[in-house]
Design a protein around this motif. Structure first.
Motif, mmCIF file in Angstrom:
data_model
loop_
_atom_site.group_PDB
_atom_site.id
_atom_site.type_symbol
_atom_site.label_atom_id
_atom_site.label_comp_id
_atom_site.label_asym_id
_atom_site.label_seq_id
_atom_site.Cartn_x
_atom_site.Cartn_y
_atom_site.Cartn_z
ATOM 1 N N PHE A 118 9.845 -8.494 -5.819
ATOM 2 C CA PHE A 118 8.769 -9.272 -6.437
ATOM 3 C C PHE A 118 9.006 -10.782 -6.356
ATOM 4 O O PHE A 118 9.187 -10.657 -7.351
ATOM 5 C CB PHE A 118 8.204 -8.298 -7.262
ATOM 6 C CG PHE A 118 7.421 -7.198 -7.206
ATOM 7 C CD1 PHE A 118 6.258 -7.207 -6.989
ATOM 8 C CD2 PHE A 118 7.789 -6.284 -7.540
ATOM 9 C CE1 PHE A 118 4.905 -5.908 -6.725
ATOM 10 C CE2 PHE A 118 7.318 -4.633 -6.341
ATOM 11 C CZ PHE A 118 6.182 -5.299 -6.313
ATOM 12 N N ILE A 119 9.464 -11.116 -5.367
ATOM 13 C CA ILE A 119 10.054 -12.882 -5.220
ATOM 14 C C ILE A 119 8.063 -13.438 -4.663
ATOM 15 O O ILE A 119 7.067 -12.782 -5.148
ATOM 16 C CB ILE A 119 10.661 -13.425 -4.127
ATOM 17 C CG1 ILE A 119 10.168 -12.655 -2.919
ATOM 18 C CG2 ILE A 119 11.632 -12.486 -5.250
ATOM 19 C CD1 ILE A 119 11.009 -13.511 -1.771
ATOM 20 N N THR A 120 8.048 -14.873 -4.790
ATOM 21 C CA THR A 120 7.103 -15.687 -4.685
ATOM 22 C C THR A 120 6.904 -16.105 -3.086
ATOM 23 O O THR A 120 7.462 -17.367 -2.846
ATOM 24 C CB THR A 120 6.613 -16.215 -5.933
ATOM 25 O OG1 THR A 120 6.426 -15.863 -6.872
ATOM 26 C CG2 THR A 120 4.916 -16.841 -5.194
ATOM 27 N N PRO A 121 6.114 -15.792 -2.490
ATOM 28 C CA PRO A 121 5.736 -14.557 -1.756
ATOM 29 C C PRO A 121 6.506 -13.546 -2.169
ATOM 30 O O PRO A 121 7.480 -13.415 -1.919
ATOM 31 C CB PRO A 121 5.042 -14.657 -0.692
ATOM 32 C CG PRO A 121 5.281 -15.067 0.206
ATOM 33 C CD PRO A 121 6.169 -15.992 -1.059
ATOM 34 N N THR A 122 5.636 -12.313 -2.190
ATOM 35 C CA THR A 122 6.479 -10.359 -1.917
ATOM 36 C C THR A 122 7.068 -10.626 -0.963
ATOM 37 O O THR A 122 6.032 -10.830 0.316
ATOM 38 C CB THR A 122 5.419 -9.561 -2.134
ATOM 39 O OG1 THR A 122 4.554 -10.001 -3.984
ATOM 40 C CG2 THR A 122 6.397 -8.936 -2.914
ATOM 41 N N LEU A 123 7.698 -9.902 -0.375
ATOM 42 C CA LEU A 123 8.874 -9.633 0.512
ATOM 43 C C LEU A 123 8.346 -8.459 0.265
ATOM 44 O O LEU A 123 9.152 -7.542 -0.704
ATOM 45 C CB LEU A 123 10.279 -9.726 0.492
ATOM 46 C CG LEU A 123 10.976 -9.610 1.463
ATOM 47 C CD1 LEU A 123 10.623 -9.935 2.749
ATOM 48 C CD2 LEU A 123 12.794 -10.183 1.881
ATOM 49 N N SER A 124 8.344 -7.284 2.018
ATOM 50 C CA SER A 124 7.801 -6.094 1.128
ATOM 51 C C SER A 124 7.979 -5.029 3.057
ATOM 52 O O SER A 124 8.080 -5.970 3.910
ATOM 53 C CB SER A 124 6.479 -5.546 1.251
ATOM 54 O OG SER A 124 6.364 -5.890 0.026
ATOM 55 N N ASN A 125 8.607 -4.096 3.281
ATOM 56 C CA ASN A 125 9.244 -3.744 4.388
ATOM 57 C C ASN A 125 8.929 -2.034 4.367
ATOM 58 O O ASN A 125 9.694 -1.408 3.432
ATOM 59 C CB ASN A 125 11.264 -3.402 4.371
ATOM 60 C CG ASN A 125 11.374 -5.222 4.407
ATOM 61 O OD1 ASN A 125 11.170 -5.665 3.385
ATOM 62 N ND2 ASN A 125 11.442 -5.375 5.854
ATOM 63 N N VAL A 126 8.643 -1.565 5.588
ATOM 64 C CA VAL A 126 8.707 -0.282 5.907
ATOM 65 C C VAL A 126 9.269 0.001 7.760
ATOM 66 O O VAL A 126 9.589 -0.568 8.530
ATOM 67 C CB VAL A 126 7.684 0.452 5.846
ATOM 68 C CG1 VAL A 126 6.272 -0.444 6.725
ATOM 69 C CG2 VAL A 126 7.308 2.000 5.908
ATOM 70 N N GLY A 127 9.996 1.070 7.321
ATOM 71 C CA GLY A 127 10.272 1.739 8.749
ATOM 72 C C GLY A 127 11.703 0.262 9.646
ATOM 73 O O GLY A 127 13.113 0.228 8.227
ATOM 74 N N LEU A 128 12.011 -0.107 10.302
ATOM 75 C CA LEU A 128 12.739 -0.597 11.493
ATOM 76 C C LEU A 128 12.835 -1.686 11.359
ATOM 77 O O LEU A 128 11.288 -2.778 10.638
ATOM 78 C CB LEU A 128 12.331 0.125 13.035
ATOM 79 C CG LEU A 128 13.524 1.509 12.595
ATOM 80 C CD1 LEU A 128 13.455 1.316 14.508
ATOM 81 C CD2 LEU A 128 14.939 1.606 12.124
ATOM 82 N N THR A 129 13.506 -2.505 11.136
ATOM 83 C CA THR A 129 13.463 -4.572 10.972
ATOM 84 C C THR A 129 14.034 -4.603 12.743
ATOM 85 O O THR A 129 14.092 -3.366 13.375
ATOM 86 C CB THR A 129 14.639 -5.505 10.366
ATOM 87 O OG1 THR A 129 15.045 -4.860 11.163
ATOM 88 C CG2 THR A 129 14.643 -4.579 8.706
ATOM 89 N N GLU A 130 12.957 -6.224 13.361
ATOM 90 C CA GLU A 130 13.744 -6.319 15.005
ATOM 91 C C GLU A 130 15.013 -5.776 14.749
ATOM 92 O O GLU A 130 15.298 -5.360 16.185
ATOM 93 C CB GLU A 130 13.111 -7.563 15.019
ATOM 94 C CG GLU A 130 12.999 -8.069 16.237
ATOM 95 C CD GLU A 130 12.756 -9.163 16.540
ATOM 96 O OE1 GLU A 130 12.516 -9.336 18.099
ATOM 97 O OE2 GLU A 130 12.281 -10.178 15.772
ATOM 98 N N THR A 131 16.160 -6.207 13.836
ATOM 99 C CA THR A 131 17.263 -6.533 13.865
ATOM 100 C C THR A 131 18.327 -5.141 14.208
ATOM 101 O O THR A 131 18.482 -4.742 15.507
ATOM 102 C CB THR A 131 18.139 -7.528 12.966
ATOM 103 O OG1 THR A 131 17.849 -8.539 12.601
ATOM 104 C CG2 THR A 131 19.693 -7.259 12.925
ATOM 105 N N GLU A 132 17.414 -3.981 13.428
ATOM 106 C CA GLU A 132 17.372 -2.928 13.219
ATOM 107 C C GLU A 132 17.147 -2.006 15.237
ATOM 108 O O GLU A 132 17.697 -1.204 15.698
ATOM 109 C CB GLU A 132 17.173 -2.090 12.294
ATOM 110 C CG GLU A 132 17.879 -2.375 10.837
ATOM 111 C CD GLU A 132 17.012 -1.738 9.766
ATOM 112 O OE1 GLU A 132 17.834 -1.106 8.715
ATOM 113 O OE2 GLU A 132 16.240 -1.248 9.808
ATOM 114 N N ALA A 133 16.304 -2.038 15.255
ATOM 115 C CA ALA A 133 15.309 -2.014 16.228
ATOM 116 C C ALA A 133 16.131 -2.340 17.856
ATOM 117 O O ALA A 133 17.028 -1.639 18.757
ATOM 118 C CB ALA A 133 14.066 -2.300 16.441
ATOM 119 N N GLN A 134 17.058 -4.011 17.338
ATOM 120 C CA GLN A 134 17.513 -3.838 18.486
ATOM 121 C C GLN A 134 19.547 -3.845 18.205
ATOM 122 O O GLN A 134 19.522 -3.532 19.388
ATOM 123 C CB GLN A 134 18.156 -5.342 18.695
ATOM 124 C CG GLN A 134 16.949 -6.474 18.933
ATOM 125 C CD GLN A 134 16.478 -7.656 18.526
ATOM 126 O OE1 GLN A 134 17.778 -8.554 17.857
ATOM 127 N NE2 GLN A 134 15.502 -8.951 18.463
#
Length: 452
Positions: free
Chosen positions: A340-356
Protein backbone atom coordinates in the motif's frame (compact mmCIF):
# COMPACT_ATOMS: atom_id res chain seq x y z
CA UNK A 1 -2.07 -24.12 40.75
CA UNK A 2 -5.52 -23.83 39.20
CA UNK A 3 -6.30 -26.62 36.77
CA UNK A 4 -8.64 -26.55 33.82
CA UNK A 5 -9.57 -29.25 31.30
CA UNK A 6 -10.92 -28.18 27.92
CA UNK A 7 -11.54 -29.88 24.61
CA UNK A 8 -10.04 -27.08 22.48
CA UNK A 9 -7.23 -24.71 23.43
CA UNK A 10 -6.19 -21.93 21.06
CA UNK A 11 -2.97 -20.06 21.80
CA UNK A 12 -3.12 -16.61 20.23
CA UNK A 13 -6.03 -14.32 19.34
CA UNK A 14 -5.14 -13.78 15.67
CA UNK A 15 -7.38 -14.10 12.63
CA UNK A 16 -7.27 -17.88 12.29
CA UNK A 17 -7.52 -18.51 16.03
CA UNK A 18 -10.39 -16.18 16.79
CA UNK A 19 -12.41 -17.37 13.79
CA UNK A 20 -11.88 -20.98 14.80
CA UNK A 21 -12.81 -20.20 18.42
CA UNK A 22 -16.05 -18.60 17.30
CA UNK A 23 -16.88 -21.55 15.06
CA UNK A 24 -16.15 -24.14 17.76
CA UNK A 25 -18.22 -22.23 20.31
CA UNK A 26 -21.13 -21.99 17.87
CA UNK A 27 -20.96 -25.78 17.56
CA UNK A 28 -21.35 -26.02 21.33
CA UNK A 29 -17.77 -27.18 21.93
CA UNK A 30 -15.79 -25.97 24.91
CA UNK A 31 -12.94 -23.73 23.77
CA UNK A 32 -10.40 -21.57 25.59
CA UNK A 33 -8.33 -18.94 23.81
CA UNK A 34 -5.18 -17.56 25.44
CA UNK A 35 -3.85 -14.08 24.71
CA UNK A 36 -0.84 -12.63 26.52
CA UNK A 37 -1.78 -8.99 25.90
CA UNK A 38 -5.25 -7.41 26.16
CA UNK A 39 -4.03 -5.00 23.53
CA UNK A 40 -3.95 -7.86 21.04
CA UNK A 41 -7.53 -9.12 21.15
CA UNK A 42 -8.20 -9.82 17.48
CA UNK A 43 -4.53 -10.24 16.54
CA UNK A 44 -1.85 -8.24 14.79
CA UNK A 45 -3.96 -7.09 11.85
CA UNK A 46 -6.54 -5.02 13.67
CA UNK A 47 -4.34 -3.80 16.51
CA UNK A 48 -0.84 -3.06 15.23
CA UNK A 49 -0.82 -4.14 11.58
CA UNK A 50 -3.08 -3.86 8.57
CA UNK A 51 -6.01 -1.84 9.91
CA UNK A 52 -4.18 0.91 11.84
CA UNK A 53 -1.49 1.28 9.17
CA UNK A 54 -4.05 1.50 6.36
CA UNK A 55 -6.05 4.01 8.39
CA UNK A 56 -2.96 6.21 8.62
CA UNK A 57 -2.18 5.69 4.93
CA UNK A 58 -5.69 6.64 3.79
CA UNK A 59 -5.87 9.71 6.02
CA UNK A 60 -2.44 10.80 4.84
CA UNK A 61 -3.62 10.57 1.24
CA UNK A 62 -6.60 12.73 2.22
CA UNK A 63 -4.26 15.40 3.51
CA UNK A 64 -5.21 15.13 7.17
CA UNK A 65 -2.83 16.26 9.89
CA UNK A 66 -0.87 13.46 11.51
CA UNK A 67 -2.11 14.16 15.05
CA UNK A 68 -5.73 13.96 13.88
CA UNK A 69 -5.08 10.80 11.88
CA UNK A 70 -3.31 9.18 14.85
CA UNK A 71 -6.32 9.87 17.08
CA UNK A 72 -8.72 8.40 14.50
CA UNK A 73 -6.50 5.33 14.31
CA UNK A 74 -6.57 4.87 18.09
CA UNK A 75 -10.35 5.15 18.22
CA UNK A 76 -10.74 2.65 15.39
CA UNK A 77 -8.40 0.10 16.96
CA UNK A 78 -10.02 0.38 20.40
CA UNK A 79 -13.44 -0.23 18.86
CA UNK A 80 -12.27 -3.30 16.94
CA UNK A 81 -10.33 -4.64 19.91
CA UNK A 82 -13.44 -4.57 22.13
CA UNK A 83 -15.56 -6.09 19.38
CA UNK A 84 -13.15 -8.99 18.92
CA UNK A 85 -12.94 -9.69 22.65
CA UNK A 86 -16.70 -9.91 23.01
CA UNK A 87 -17.00 -11.94 19.81
CA UNK A 88 -15.43 -14.83 21.77
CA UNK A 89 -15.98 -13.97 25.44
CA UNK A 90 -19.75 -13.65 25.04
CA UNK A 91 -20.11 -17.20 23.72
CA UNK A 92 -21.41 -19.51 26.49
CA UNK A 93 -18.89 -22.30 25.81
CA UNK A 94 -15.88 -20.04 25.19
CA UNK A 95 -13.35 -18.64 27.65
CA UNK A 96 -10.77 -15.88 27.06
CA UNK A 97 -7.70 -16.29 29.27
CA UNK A 98 -5.25 -13.41 29.68
CA UNK A 99 -1.76 -14.79 30.09
CA UNK A 100 1.40 -16.23 28.60
CA UNK A 101 1.17 -19.86 27.45
CA UNK A 102 4.01 -22.34 27.80
CA UNK A 103 3.86 -26.03 26.94
CA UNK A 104 4.85 -28.47 29.69
CA UNK A 105 4.07 -31.47 27.47
CA UNK A 106 2.14 -32.13 24.27
CA UNK A 107 -1.23 -31.49 25.86
CA UNK A 108 -0.42 -29.63 29.07
CA UNK A 109 -0.02 -25.88 28.90
CA UNK A 110 0.91 -23.62 31.79
CA UNK A 111 -0.51 -20.13 31.62
CA UNK A 112 1.22 -17.38 33.58
CA UNK A 113 -1.18 -14.63 34.61
CA UNK A 114 -0.18 -11.25 35.95
CA UNK A 115 -1.27 -10.86 39.57
CA UNK A 116 -2.84 -14.32 39.68
CA UNK A 117 -1.63 -17.87 40.23
CA UNK A 118 -0.57 -19.78 37.15
CA UNK A 119 -3.14 -22.00 35.48
CA UNK A 120 -2.54 -25.49 34.09
CA UNK A 121 -4.73 -26.30 31.09
CA UNK A 122 -5.07 -29.82 29.77
CA UNK A 123 -6.52 -29.86 26.25
CA UNK A 124 -7.56 -32.59 23.87
CA UNK A 125 -6.83 -30.41 20.85
CA UNK A 126 -4.42 -27.46 20.70
CA UNK A 127 -4.12 -24.85 17.97
CA UNK A 128 -1.00 -22.65 17.96
CA UNK A 129 -1.73 -19.21 16.50
CA UNK A 130 1.01 -17.02 17.97
CA UNK A 131 1.83 -15.08 14.79
CA UNK A 132 5.14 -13.40 14.00
CA UNK A 133 7.35 -10.72 15.51
CA UNK A 134 9.82 -8.19 14.18
CA UNK A 135 13.34 -9.34 13.36
CA UNK A 136 15.82 -7.23 15.31
CA UNK A 137 19.21 -7.08 13.59
CA UNK A 138 22.38 -6.85 15.61
CA UNK A 139 23.46 -3.22 15.31
CA UNK A 140 25.94 -1.57 17.66
CA UNK A 141 24.07 0.73 20.05
CA UNK A 142 20.62 -0.44 18.96
CA UNK A 143 19.42 -1.49 22.41
CA UNK A 144 20.36 1.90 23.90
CA UNK A 145 18.93 4.04 21.09
CA UNK A 146 15.87 5.92 22.41
CA UNK A 147 14.50 6.80 18.97
CA UNK A 148 14.68 3.34 17.42
CA UNK A 149 11.31 1.57 17.02
CA UNK A 150 9.63 -1.30 15.21
CA UNK A 151 6.46 -0.77 13.17
CA UNK A 152 4.40 -1.17 16.37
CA UNK A 153 6.18 1.66 18.11
CA UNK A 154 6.05 3.89 15.06
CA UNK A 155 2.27 3.60 14.81
CA UNK A 156 1.96 4.58 18.46
CA UNK A 157 3.43 8.01 17.74
CA UNK A 158 1.20 11.02 18.36
CA UNK A 159 3.59 13.44 16.64
CA UNK A 160 5.08 12.84 13.21
CA UNK A 161 8.90 12.75 13.01
CA UNK A 162 10.49 15.52 10.95
CA UNK A 163 13.02 13.02 9.62
CA UNK A 164 12.26 9.31 9.60
CA UNK A 165 15.05 6.88 8.76
CA UNK A 166 13.88 3.41 7.76
CA UNK A 167 16.20 0.42 7.94
CA UNK A 168 14.99 -1.95 5.25
CA UNK A 169 13.53 -1.31 1.80
CA UNK A 170 11.13 -4.25 1.80
CA UNK A 171 7.38 -3.96 1.61
CA UNK A 172 6.91 -2.86 5.24
CA UNK A 173 9.56 -0.19 4.88
CA UNK A 174 8.07 1.12 1.64
CA UNK A 175 4.56 1.34 3.07
CA UNK A 176 5.82 3.44 5.97
CA UNK A 177 7.91 5.53 3.57
CA UNK A 178 4.87 6.39 1.49
CA UNK A 179 2.74 6.95 4.59
CA UNK A 180 5.04 9.42 6.32
CA UNK A 181 5.88 11.25 3.11
CA UNK A 182 2.17 12.00 2.81
CA UNK A 183 2.27 13.68 6.24
CA UNK A 184 5.25 15.83 5.32
CA UNK A 185 8.10 13.93 6.98
CA UNK A 186 11.46 13.63 5.33
CA UNK A 187 12.18 9.93 4.73
CA UNK A 188 15.50 8.16 4.19
CA UNK A 189 15.56 4.44 3.47
CA UNK A 190 18.77 2.47 4.13
CA UNK A 191 19.34 -1.08 2.95
CA UNK A 192 22.43 -3.23 2.63
CA UNK A 193 21.12 -4.74 -0.61
CA UNK A 194 21.86 -2.84 -3.80
CA UNK A 195 18.94 -4.25 -5.78
CA UNK A 196 15.65 -2.49 -5.14
CA UNK A 197 12.58 -4.75 -4.87
CA UNK A 198 14.45 -7.82 -6.14
CA UNK A 199 11.27 -9.90 -6.52
CA UNK A 200 9.73 -7.44 -8.95
CA UNK A 201 10.44 -6.94 -12.64
CA UNK A 202 13.09 -4.28 -13.19
CA UNK A 203 10.71 -1.96 -15.07
CA UNK A 204 8.19 -2.09 -12.22
CA UNK A 205 10.87 -1.63 -9.54
CA UNK A 206 12.28 1.37 -11.40
CA UNK A 207 8.83 2.99 -11.56
CA UNK A 208 8.21 2.48 -7.85
CA UNK A 209 11.60 3.89 -6.85
CA UNK A 210 11.26 6.89 -9.16
CA UNK A 211 7.78 7.73 -7.87
CA UNK A 212 8.83 7.47 -4.22
CA UNK A 213 11.89 9.63 -4.90
CA UNK A 214 9.71 12.23 -6.59
CA UNK A 215 7.52 12.20 -3.47
CA UNK A 216 10.64 12.97 -1.40
CA UNK A 217 12.14 9.63 -0.36
CA UNK A 218 15.92 9.25 -0.31
CA UNK A 219 17.25 5.74 -0.88
CA UNK A 220 20.68 4.64 0.30
CA UNK A 221 21.03 1.15 -1.15
CA UNK A 222 24.11 -0.97 -0.60
CA UNK A 223 24.93 0.81 2.66
CA UNK A 224 26.11 -0.98 5.79
CA UNK A 225 24.98 0.30 9.19
CA UNK A 226 27.90 0.20 11.60
CA UNK A 227 26.18 1.63 14.65
CA UNK A 228 23.64 4.03 16.06
CA UNK A 229 23.84 6.44 18.98
CA UNK A 230 21.89 9.34 20.47
CA UNK A 231 22.95 12.96 20.21
CA UNK A 232 20.73 15.34 22.19
CA UNK A 233 17.15 14.53 21.10
CA UNK A 234 18.21 13.01 17.78
CA UNK A 235 19.77 9.69 16.83
CA UNK A 236 22.76 9.26 14.55
CA UNK A 237 23.43 6.32 12.22
CA UNK A 238 27.00 5.57 11.19
CA UNK A 239 26.83 4.08 7.68
CA UNK A 240 29.31 3.17 4.97
CA UNK A 241 29.13 2.64 1.21
CA UNK A 242 32.11 1.04 -0.50
CA UNK A 243 34.26 1.99 2.46
CA UNK A 244 33.13 5.64 2.52
CA UNK A 245 31.64 6.59 5.89
CA UNK A 246 28.92 9.12 6.61
CA UNK A 247 26.42 10.01 9.31
CA UNK A 248 22.65 10.29 9.03
CA UNK A 249 20.65 12.15 11.68
CA UNK A 250 17.12 11.01 12.49
CA UNK A 251 14.20 11.94 14.71
CA UNK A 252 12.98 8.35 14.56
CA UNK A 253 14.53 5.16 13.19
CA UNK A 254 12.23 2.37 12.02
CA UNK A 255 13.48 -1.21 11.95
CA UNK A 256 11.71 -2.76 8.97
CA UNK A 257 13.89 -5.80 8.44
CA UNK A 258 11.15 -8.41 8.31
CA UNK A 259 9.28 -10.66 10.70
CA UNK A 260 9.79 -14.19 11.99
CA UNK A 261 7.54 -16.81 13.64
CA UNK A 262 6.78 -15.98 17.25
CA UNK A 263 7.65 -19.11 19.24
CA UNK A 264 9.90 -17.58 21.90
CA UNK A 265 8.99 -18.81 25.38
CA UNK A 266 6.30 -21.14 24.06
CA UNK A 267 8.03 -24.22 25.50
CA UNK A 268 7.91 -26.22 22.30
CA UNK A 269 11.09 -27.96 23.39
CA UNK A 270 8.87 -29.78 25.91
CA UNK A 271 6.72 -31.22 23.12
CA UNK A 272 7.11 -33.42 20.07
CA UNK A 273 6.34 -30.44 17.79
CA UNK A 274 9.13 -30.06 15.22
CA UNK A 275 10.60 -26.71 14.25
CA UNK A 276 12.13 -25.72 10.90
CA UNK A 277 15.59 -24.21 10.50
CA UNK A 278 14.20 -20.69 10.23
CA UNK A 279 12.14 -21.07 13.41
CA UNK A 280 8.72 -21.86 11.96
CA UNK A 281 6.57 -24.75 13.17
CA UNK A 282 6.59 -27.57 10.65
CA UNK A 283 3.15 -28.62 9.42
CA UNK A 284 1.74 -30.88 6.71
CA UNK A 285 -0.82 -29.82 4.10
CA UNK A 286 -3.56 -30.16 6.75
CA UNK A 287 -1.74 -27.83 9.18
CA UNK A 288 -1.03 -30.74 11.50
CA UNK A 289 2.22 -30.56 13.42
CA UNK A 290 4.36 -33.60 14.23
CA UNK A 291 2.46 -33.90 17.54
CA UNK A 292 -0.91 -35.62 17.53
CA UNK A 293 -3.88 -33.23 17.78
CA UNK A 294 -1.71 -30.10 17.68
CA UNK A 295 -2.09 -27.75 14.73
CA UNK A 296 -0.30 -24.52 13.78
CA UNK A 297 -2.19 -21.69 12.09
CA UNK A 298 -1.17 -18.35 10.62
CA UNK A 299 2.28 -16.77 10.43
CA UNK A 300 3.82 -19.14 12.97
CA UNK A 301 4.06 -22.02 10.47
CA UNK A 302 5.93 -19.96 7.88
CA UNK A 303 4.85 -19.02 4.37
CA UNK A 304 3.13 -15.77 3.34
CA UNK A 305 2.38 -13.59 6.35
CA UNK A 306 -1.04 -12.27 5.41
CA UNK A 307 -4.27 -11.99 7.38
CA UNK A 308 -6.20 -13.54 4.53
CA UNK A 309 -3.98 -16.63 4.45
CA UNK A 310 -4.51 -16.98 8.21
CA UNK A 311 -8.25 -16.90 7.56
CA UNK A 312 -7.80 -19.61 4.96
CA UNK A 313 -5.89 -21.65 7.53
CA UNK A 314 -9.09 -21.59 9.58
CA UNK A 315 -11.00 -22.86 6.55
CA UNK A 316 -8.53 -25.73 6.19
CA UNK A 317 -9.03 -26.72 9.85
CA UNK A 318 -12.79 -26.44 9.49
CA UNK A 319 -12.69 -28.62 6.38
CA UNK A 320 -10.49 -31.23 8.02
CA UNK A 321 -12.41 -31.46 11.29
CA UNK A 322 -16.00 -30.90 10.19
CA UNK A 323 -16.11 -30.76 6.40
CA UNK A 324 -15.21 -32.92 3.42
CA UNK A 325 -11.47 -32.76 4.27
CA UNK A 326 -10.81 -31.43 0.77
CA UNK A 327 -9.29 -28.07 1.61
CA UNK A 328 -5.51 -28.10 2.18
CA UNK A 329 -2.44 -25.93 1.76
CA UNK A 330 -1.70 -27.83 -1.45
CA UNK A 331 -4.83 -26.64 -3.26
CA UNK A 332 -4.83 -23.06 -1.98
CA UNK A 333 -3.76 -21.71 -5.37
CA UNK A 334 -1.97 -18.48 -6.23
CA UNK A 335 -2.17 -15.74 -3.60
CA UNK A 336 -2.55 -12.10 -4.52
CA UNK A 337 -0.66 -9.48 -2.50
CA UNK A 338 -0.56 -5.70 -2.33
CA UNK A 339 1.88 -3.11 -1.06
CA UNK A 340 0.00 0.00 0.00
CA UNK A 341 2.27 2.67 -1.38
CA UNK A 342 0.97 5.41 -3.70
CA UNK A 343 -0.15 4.08 -6.12
CA UNK A 344 -0.62 0.55 -4.83
CA UNK A 345 1.60 -2.27 -6.10
CA UNK A 346 -0.16 -5.65 -6.45
CA UNK A 347 0.94 -9.07 -7.67
CA UNK A 348 -0.50 -12.48 -8.35
CA UNK A 349 1.21 -15.47 -9.94
CA UNK A 350 4.36 -15.14 -12.02
CA UNK A 351 6.25 -11.96 -12.80
CA UNK A 352 7.88 -11.69 -16.21
CA UNK A 353 11.30 -12.21 -14.63
CA UNK A 354 10.11 -15.44 -12.98
CA UNK A 355 8.55 -16.68 -16.20
CA UNK A 356 11.84 -16.11 -18.03
CA UNK A 357 13.79 -17.90 -15.28
CA UNK A 358 11.44 -20.87 -15.60
CA UNK A 359 11.77 -20.78 -19.41
CA UNK A 360 8.02 -20.50 -19.85
CA UNK A 361 6.45 -19.39 -23.09
CA UNK A 362 4.17 -16.44 -22.45
CA UNK A 363 2.33 -13.60 -24.13
CA UNK A 364 2.98 -10.29 -22.42
CA UNK A 365 0.28 -7.63 -22.01
CA UNK A 366 1.17 -4.09 -20.92
CA UNK A 367 -0.81 -0.95 -20.25
CA UNK A 368 0.30 2.43 -18.95
CA UNK A 369 -1.88 3.79 -16.15
CA UNK A 370 -2.13 7.06 -18.08
CA UNK A 371 -4.40 5.23 -20.56
CA UNK A 372 -7.03 4.49 -17.90
CA UNK A 373 -9.86 7.06 -17.78
CA UNK A 374 -10.47 6.54 -14.05
CA UNK A 375 -6.81 7.35 -13.38
CA UNK A 376 -7.43 10.80 -14.82
CA UNK A 377 -10.55 11.19 -12.70
CA UNK A 378 -8.60 10.24 -9.58
CA UNK A 379 -5.70 12.52 -10.60
CA UNK A 380 -3.36 9.57 -10.11
CA UNK A 381 -2.04 8.43 -13.48
CA UNK A 382 1.27 6.98 -12.36
CA UNK A 383 1.83 3.31 -12.88
CA UNK A 384 2.10 0.34 -15.20
CA UNK A 385 0.01 -2.82 -15.59
CA UNK A 386 1.50 -6.10 -16.81
CA UNK A 387 -0.02 -9.54 -17.33
CA UNK A 388 1.33 -12.83 -18.63
CA UNK A 389 -0.81 -15.37 -20.50
CA UNK A 390 -0.08 -18.94 -21.55
CA UNK A 391 -0.22 -18.82 -25.38
CA UNK A 392 -1.60 -22.37 -25.59
CA UNK A 393 -4.24 -22.50 -22.83
CA UNK A 394 -4.93 -18.72 -22.81
CA UNK A 395 -4.95 -18.89 -19.01
CA UNK A 396 -3.41 -16.07 -16.98
CA UNK A 397 0.01 -16.95 -15.58
CA UNK A 398 0.42 -13.85 -13.47
CA UNK A 399 0.00 -10.10 -13.23
CA UNK A 400 1.67 -7.07 -11.71
CA UNK A 401 -0.53 -4.01 -11.31
CA UNK A 402 1.17 -0.83 -10.21
CA UNK A 403 -1.74 1.57 -10.27
CA UNK A 404 -4.39 3.23 -8.16
CA UNK A 405 -6.83 0.76 -6.57
CA UNK A 406 -4.80 -2.21 -7.82
CA UNK A 407 -5.44 -3.89 -4.45
CA UNK A 408 -9.06 -4.24 -5.56
CA UNK A 409 -8.49 -5.09 -9.22
CA UNK A 410 -5.91 -7.81 -8.52
CA UNK A 411 -8.62 -9.94 -6.89
CA UNK A 412 -10.42 -10.23 -10.21
CA UNK A 413 -7.33 -11.74 -11.80
CA UNK A 414 -6.67 -13.97 -8.80
CA UNK A 415 -10.19 -15.39 -9.08
CA UNK A 416 -9.83 -15.84 -12.85
CA UNK A 417 -6.60 -17.77 -12.32
CA UNK A 418 -8.20 -19.95 -9.65
CA UNK A 419 -11.09 -20.73 -12.01
CA UNK A 420 -8.69 -21.28 -14.94
CA UNK A 421 -10.61 -18.81 -17.08
CA UNK A 422 -9.15 -17.76 -20.45
CA UNK A 423 -7.91 -14.19 -20.47
CA UNK A 424 -10.42 -13.42 -23.23
CA UNK A 425 -13.25 -13.60 -20.70
CA UNK A 426 -11.64 -10.70 -18.82
CA UNK A 427 -10.83 -8.88 -22.06
CA UNK A 428 -14.45 -9.05 -23.24
CA UNK A 429 -16.21 -8.66 -19.91
CA UNK A 430 -18.51 -5.65 -19.45
CA UNK A 431 -17.20 -3.60 -16.53
CA UNK A 432 -18.86 -0.50 -15.09
CA UNK A 433 -17.43 2.88 -16.15
CA UNK A 434 -15.39 4.76 -15.11
CA UNK A 435 -13.57 2.24 -12.94
CA UNK A 436 -10.05 0.96 -12.56
CA UNK A 437 -11.27 -2.60 -13.16
CA UNK A 438 -12.32 -1.77 -16.72
CA UNK A 439 -8.63 -1.20 -17.45
CA UNK A 440 -8.45 -4.99 -17.74
CA UNK A 441 -10.38 -4.71 -21.02
CA UNK A 442 -7.60 -2.60 -22.50
CA UNK A 443 -4.78 -4.46 -20.77
CA UNK A 444 -5.76 -7.78 -22.32
CA UNK A 445 -6.27 -6.17 -25.73
CA UNK A 446 -2.71 -4.90 -25.77
CA UNK A 447 -0.51 -7.95 -26.40
CA UNK A 448 3.09 -8.21 -27.41
CA UNK A 449 4.44 -11.13 -29.39
CA UNK A 450 4.83 -14.52 -27.72
CA UNK A 451 8.00 -14.63 -25.59
CA UNK A 452 10.02 -17.84 -25.71
Amino acid sequence: MERKAVKNLIIGFGKAGKTLAKSLARKGEAVAIVEQSPRMYGGTCINIGCIPSKSLIVNGQKGEKFADAALQKVNLVEKLNRKNYHMIADEPTATVIDGKARFLSDHEVEISREGQPAMLVEAERIFINTGARAILPSILGMSECKNLVTSTGLMDLQKRPDHLVIIGSGYIGLEFSSMFLSYGSRVTVIDSHRTFLPRQDRDIAARVKKDLEEAGAVFKLGYEINGVFDRDEKSILNITFDGQAEEVEADKILLATGRKPNISGLGLENTSVKIGEDGHILVNEKLETSAKNIWALGDVHGGPQFTYTSLDDYRIIESQLYGDKGRTLDNRGELASSVFITPTLSNVGLTETEAQAQRKNYRLFRLEATAIPKSAVLKQSKGLLKALVDPETEEILGATLYAEDSHEVINILSLAMKAKLPYTMIRDHIFTHPTMSEALNDLFSNANEVKK
